[in-house]
Design an enzyme around this catalytic site. Structure first.
Site, PDB file in Angstrom:
ATOM      1  CE  LYS A   1      -2.868  -3.396   1.119  1.00  0.00           C
ATOM      2  NZ  LYS A   1      -3.583  -4.198   0.147  1.00  0.00           N
TER       3      LYS A   1
HETATM    4  C1  LIG Z   1      -4.255  -5.520   1.151  1.00  0.00           C
HETATM    5  C2  LIG Z   1      -5.705  -5.771   1.265  1.00  0.00           C
HETATM    6  C3  LIG Z   1      -6.262  -6.443   2.362  1.00  0.00           C
HETATM    7  C4  LIG Z   1      -5.418  -7.125   3.405  1.00  0.00           C
HETATM    8  O1  LIG Z   1      -4.580  -6.297   4.116  1.00  0.00           O
HETATM    9  P1  LIG Z   1      -3.332  -6.963   4.891  1.00  0.00           P
HETATM   10  O2  LIG Z   1      -2.768  -5.837   5.671  1.00  0.00           O
HETATM   11  O3  LIG Z   1      -2.394  -7.472   3.850  1.00  0.00           O
HETATM   12  O4  LIG Z   1      -3.866  -8.048   5.731  1.00  0.00           O
HETATM   13  C5  LIG Z   1      -7.638  -6.540   2.438  1.00  0.00           C
HETATM   14  N1  LIG Z   1      -8.444  -6.032   1.486  1.00  0.00           N
HETATM   15  C6  LIG Z   1      -7.947  -5.393   0.407  1.00  0.00           C
HETATM   16  C7  LIG Z   1      -8.895  -4.818  -0.604  1.00  0.00           C
HETATM   17  C8  LIG Z   1      -6.563  -5.257   0.251  1.00  0.00           C
HETATM   18  O5  LIG Z   1      -6.092  -4.638  -0.844  1.00  0.00           O
END
Ligand SMILES: *Cc1c(COP(=O)(O)O)cnc(C)c1O
Length: 379
Positions: free
Chosen positions: A192
């Site tokens: 992210k």
């Molecule tokens: C990255 C992501 C997650 C999960 O987040 P983590 O921190 O990797 O557990 C959940 N939903 C969406 C849409 C994502 O892009």
């Protein structure tokens, strides 16, 4: 690292994604390590204050990752066996895994073409007497039509959990994602735009829900130090919180940079007949967690990804058509290709291109040039 093959072509490796971490961020982490207070201390408390203000929610509760935050939201809302949760057919798999983990059932909704998000009509059509939550996703950093989805939720008495995992900084009108539904859920994973390594954040205006999140993330302990719930351990460390704080103070610069690079892609690839560029509805500030475009379905997308990798460029597919993945396919037995045609197409033909703040405009031109060359060999 520049490999010999890359050097001989004069091509620099361009990664799909790269965290924006400065020496100051590293010093902030080291200060916490020297302080001796490592877990859920003053840095986490400060991060929660800053995050709540940024999103425009009354509360922000830090947790260990974005999947834990979705999971805690479902637990706090009391969702379990016999309940249905409305989720997009196209998202990262975690959005649906947590629904299975609490024993509820997913009701999948196809996404809208070019937007990769569910729309209000699709969500409303999926509501049944068993619906207990709606989990719209702001995929790739583009806000869905959350005002209308939240309005549907309120009218039908169904809470909305915004999966804003990849959308920190994304706006729809003047509202920040994660502040419109009953709960917002964020991820701070390195993929992210802002990262703590692993990390997540819950946002809400509801005092009782915020209290539940705090209890559930910490073994079920309440403010009187009594164990009042079967909680989990989803705490964030203080050095992770310190790492995020500096990035949040630079968030506008990070997002402006990403938007600038996205506009270079648009300029370079806008005329390519074999690529459908992402649409951005009016009034949205896209946070460009991913620049995700659709290749025409006659092109071998996986072959393109492979050929780009050989040229030192990290491309990938964008997200999954969840009901088409083996676990969900076996459990729900849905014909994804016809029921969720947009999600299926995006999974099969979607292409995520490198985008991060360490890239230059020239890097984007380079990716676009290489992509055009590679696609030429597949046409
Ligand atoms: C990255 C992501 C997650 C999960 O987040 P983590 O921190 O990797 O557990 C959940 N939903 C969406 C849409 C994502 O892009």
């Amino acid at each position: 690292m520049v490999s010999l093959a890359d050097a001989s072509r004069g091509v620099r490796r361009i990664e799909l994604s790269r965290p924006d971490i400065t020496e100051e961020d590293i010093s902030a982490v080291v200060r916490v390590l020297r302080s001796g207070h490592l877990v859920q201390g003053p840095e986490v408390a400060r991060l929660e204050r800053v995050f709540a203000q940024l999103v425009g929610s009354r509360h922000a509760v830090a947790v260990s990752n974005g999947t834990a935050s979705l999971h805690l939201a479902l637990i706090a809302l009391g969702i379990g066996p016999g309940d249905e949760v409305i989720v997009p057919a196209f998202s990262y798999i975690a959005t649906a895994n947590v629904v299975e983990r609490v024993g509820a059932r997913c009701v999948f909704v196809d996404v809208e073409p070019g937007i990769f998000n569910v729309g209000p009509e699709g969500v409303e059509a999926a509501i049944t007497p068993r619906s207990r939550a709606i989990v719209p996703v702001h995929e790739f950093g583009l806000a869905c039509d959350i005002a209308r989805i939240a309005e549907i939720g309120r009218r039908r008495g169904i809470p909305v959990i915004e999966d804003a995992a990849c959308a920190l900084g994304a706006l729809r009108g003047r509202r920040h994602v994660g502040s419109v539904g009953e709960v917002g859920s964020f991820s701070l994973h390195p993929r992210k735009a802002v990262t703590s390594g692993e990390g997540g954040m819950l946002t809400t205006d509801d005092d009782a829900l915020a209290t539940q999140f705090r209890i559930l993330r910490n073994h079920g302990i309440d403010e009187r130090r009594e164990f009042v719930a079967a909680g989990l351990n989803c705490r964030m460390t203080d050095f992770q919180a310190a790492l995020v704080h500096g990035q949040l103070t630079r968030l506008d610069a990070i997002l402006d940079r990403r938007a600038e690079l996205a506009s270079v892609y648009r300029h370079e690839l806008g005329a390519a007949g074999w690529l459908e560029l992402p649409k951005v509805p009016e009034g949205c500030r896209h946070s460009w967690q991913t620049f995700h475009a659709l290749l025409s379905d006659t092109i071998d997308r996986d072959g393109v990804i492979q050929a780009l990798a050989e040229r030192g460029i990290g491309a990938n597919y964008g997200a999954q058509c969840i009901p088409a993945q083996p676990y969900f396919r076996d459990r729900y037995r849905l014909d994804s290709e016809s029921l969720f045609a947009n999600a299926y197409g995006a999974w099969r033909h979607g292409l995520a291109l490198p985008l991060h703040s360490a890239m230059s405009r020239q890097d984007v031109v380079q990716v676009a040039t290489q992509l055009t060359e590679v696609v030429g060999t597949f046409l």
